[in-house]
Enzyme design. Sequence first.
Site, short mmCIF file in Angstrom:
data_model
loop_
_atom_site.label_atom_id
_atom_site.label_comp_id
_atom_site.label_asym_id
_atom_site.label_seq_id
_atom_site.Cartn_x
_atom_site.Cartn_y
_atom_site.Cartn_z
N CYS A 32 0.83 -1.20 0.00
CA CYS A 32 0.00 0.00 0.00
C CYS A 32 0.87 1.26 0.00
O CYS A 32 1.47 1.58 -1.03
CB CYS A 32 -0.99 -0.03 1.17
SG CYS A 32 -2.37 1.12 0.95
N HIS A 87 -3.63 -5.13 0.72
CA HIS A 87 -3.13 -5.45 2.06
C HIS A 87 -3.14 -6.97 2.28
O HIS A 87 -4.06 -7.50 2.91
CB HIS A 87 -3.99 -4.77 3.12
CG HIS A 87 -3.69 -3.32 3.30
ND1 HIS A 87 -2.67 -2.87 4.11
CD2 HIS A 87 -4.26 -2.21 2.75
CE1 HIS A 87 -2.63 -1.54 4.07
NE2 HIS A 87 -3.58 -1.12 3.24
N GLU A 132 -1.60 -8.72 4.35
CA GLU A 132 -1.58 -9.09 5.77
C GLU A 132 -2.99 -9.20 6.35
O GLU A 132 -3.19 -9.84 7.39
CB GLU A 132 -0.75 -8.07 6.57
CG GLU A 132 -1.43 -6.78 6.94
CD GLU A 132 -1.54 -5.78 5.79
OE1 GLU A 132 -2.13 -4.70 6.00
OE2 GLU A 132 -1.04 -6.08 4.67
#
Length: 249
Positions: free
Chosen positions: A129, A229, A231
């Site tokens: 990002c 993202h 994660e």
Amino acid sequence: MSEAVRGAPRPATGAGGPPVIGITTYQEPARWGTWVREAALLPAPYVRSVERAGGVPVLLPPAATLRGVDLLVGRLDGIVLAGGGDVDPELYGAARHHETGPPQPQRDRFELALVRAAVSADLPFLAICRGMQVLNVARGGALIQHLPEAVGHRGHAPQAGLVGSHPVRISPTSQIGKILGDAADVPAYHHQAVGRLGKGLSAVAWAEDQVVEAIELQGHRFGLAVQWHPEEGEDKRLFEALVAEAAGR
């Protein structure tokens, strides 16, 4: 990067242990207990994703001085450039859009120096990002400061404070394509994106509205960046690929 740093002993992987992965952090006011203080902090999913992939996470606060950046890169096996606030548009020669967040000069300065040192050292990195945007600016590129104005919808950040998802198309011949395949549904939350690509960078994934969703640094052993993202999702293959590359460095 100095030869002294390049030749420094590497106690983690050199001793057969798991690779050490540095993760950049925010520097923001935070509350814990009775305290409200400025803090170097990071959402826990980044740490968990590196651990789950087999790496040892180390948090990298945005240092006020840059004297130790080369030394830091010499001691790490890989880096995750984490998400966060907007990069200062002055750094890519643009006037500030009214929707662009306040400047974070210390974090911008540190992360630009860090990614440049990582590129010079051929250190594996995954930029996420804001991290992708930092990479692009470090290579002389520019950003789209407010996507809703550019693409006519808010699909990249549909609800404030909540990560959404959308499909992306991926070049199957890219490194990211070889990891994820030619398409994926990805968790995303961003209002900015890559505009003009920086030197040596290639776009390798796109949203349905043609916004660039991933870039790669050509000639680098593992220089990958995604606008989404990973994660925040269940698919940890990008982290696993980073850790595997870092382990073999």
